[in-house]
Design an enzyme around this catalytic site. Structure first.
Site, PDB file in Angstrom:
ATOM      1  CG  HIS A 103      21.007  32.392  82.430  1.00 39.78           C
ATOM      2  ND1 HIS A 103      20.068  31.432  82.155  1.00 39.78           N
ATOM      3  CD2 HIS A 103      21.005  32.552  83.782  1.00 39.78           C
ATOM      4  CE1 HIS A 103      19.507  31.035  83.289  1.00 39.78           C
ATOM      5  NE2 HIS A 103      20.067  31.693  84.294  1.00 39.78           N
ATOM      6  CG  HIS A 109      21.470  34.966  90.671  1.00 42.64           C
ATOM      7  ND1 HIS A 109      20.400  35.833  90.641  1.00 42.64           N
ATOM      8  CD2 HIS A 109      20.965  33.756  90.300  1.00 42.64           C
ATOM      9  CE1 HIS A 109      19.306  35.184  90.265  1.00 42.64           C
ATOM     10  NE2 HIS A 109      19.613  33.931  90.066  1.00 42.64           N
TER      11      HIS A 109
END
Lengths: 278, 278
Positions: A103, A109
């Site tokens: 991923h 993030h």
């Protein structure tokens, strides 16, 4: 990475970052956050690239409900909603916490920078340099890819070319179906290799690198107390991919990687199809 | 495609297929199901391909909760589960019904053939031929890409090369943010272009084609009564991608497409990152 279990560590890291900022010392994370994002300013129209390939290599693990997660908790549920024999076609519904499987970690993030759907597509394609730290990872699961490893690679293959993607091959993909992938100790601490922040700092400050790949659960090594790589690399508007497979099938330089990251609105990353042309 | 709303149509198609099989007439679907799956038998080690590119083109729409679905129902939910300011990092949870956004139809969607995670990765990469039917789609939203369109393309560009991916450019990607993408009539019937089954039959029987791309919601055109393309192309162990974007940015031949399909266990397809090197 990342899941609720690491919240305490992150809070500690944030406190440390705040301390450093307050003290006027600066940290790699703070420095990086104010860097010009080299990767995102590249023109869409590049100089012509010539690529010769004879193999397509899948750098992606199969993602199922039991895929090992940083937290140790299930991150994926797959439910069948239509059945060929009964309904005329097969179809499933997925519930996915973004940071699982092979991923992408988008800059967003760990910062307020690019979400996965906002990363310029040209930044997701590039020549890949594979730095092999399998020998030291076999001796020490907490091994880190250091500036010395980069320099040793360059001594053989020349300076990292501009716009490269840098991959850490620790050999950890072989453990994906067993407990050694997380390699938790009795206190729940994890033990697997990752980038050293001095290495990613070198890549940010002295080279031109689009993104990094690791074959483990985190850009930082398992026992990282402060997620220093996450807190410096991602805020610089560069991306990473975790849990990459089959890096051992690539040459040290010359393959081209295409990171098929999710183009889902506001994504902080997520399961990605990562493919190499060799 | 596909969702519960089309169940009735599929049941009708199954009945028709069953009738044809019982009557010994055979249908394209039945014929295709017994074909040797050319795409999956290609060796992983190919003849060297040389590729020169200067642009990376994103053929993927952004997938959000409001992305138009074949059924008209919401197929995606995005929930924030961690917040940078509160938790130290951003993270979301997605709930996704597989066939939405720019997405893969794996053979298993309409057969017992390959799931998305079982498609050989080399079959997801190939040179793309773009067949432009924008003019007739502008005149008739129910337009289909026919064998005549393939022959007209070949008259200009030569026979479709072996192992090619064939894309239908109807210009429909421009409508993705409005009602014309589904183009529903007062009875709920949909009106958008797709492949004619005689065209996909020609591609299966007379050419060597890995997969097909459409810029609309279905491989079949909107008013299809029987999903004839789905019921023949997918059971032949070939894949399709629906809701592709930006095909107008590609040349008729020469670009290479990488279909970053989901490598999720047992997937019948799903949101994919589709990227072209031009």
């Amino acid at each position: 990475m990342c899941v609720p279990a690491c919240q305490k560590k992150i809070a500690q890291a944030l406190s440390r970052r705040h301390f450093l900022r307050s003290a006027g010392i600066g940290s790699l994370g703070v420095m990086a956050a104010s860097c010009a994002p080299a990767a995102s300013t590249e023109p869409a129209q590049q100089a012509p690239q010539t690529l010769s390939y004879s193999r397509v290599v899948d750098l992606t693990h199969v993602l199922g409900e039991q895929f090992p997660a940083f937290s140790g908790q299930q991150q994926v549920t797959i439910e069948q909603v239509s059945d060929l024999n009964k309904d005329g076609y097969n179809m499933n519904r997925w519930t996915i916490v973004e940071h699982t499987g092979t991923h992408l970690d988008a800059p967003f993030h760990f910062s307020d920078q690019q979400t996965a759907d906002n990363i310029p597509v040209a930044d997701l394609v590039g020549q890949v340099a594979v730095i092999d730290i399998r020998a030291k990872a076999a001796d020490n699961p907490d091994a880190q890819l250091t500036p010395e490893d980069i320099k040793a690679w360059e001594a053989t293959h020349g300076e990292l070319p501009s716009g490269v993607i840098v991959a850490m091959n620790s050999g950890w993909d072989a453990y994906v179906n067993g407990p050694k992938f997380r390699n938790a100790d009795d206190d729940g601490g994890l033990h697997f290799p990752g980038f050293h922040v001095e290495a990613t700092s070198m890549l940010m400050e002295e080279r031109s690198v689009k993104g990094i790949l690791v074959d483990t659960l985190s850009l930082d090594h398992g026992p990282s107390p402060d997620f220093a790589v996450h807190f410096s690399w991602l805020p610089s508007n560069r991306w990473g991919v975790e849990c990459v497979a089959n890096l051992g099938d690539l040459p040290p330089i010359g393959a081209t990687v295409i990171v098929g990251g999710p183009k889902i609105q506001g994504a902080t990353g997520g399961p990605s199809r990562v493919i190499a042309l060799v």
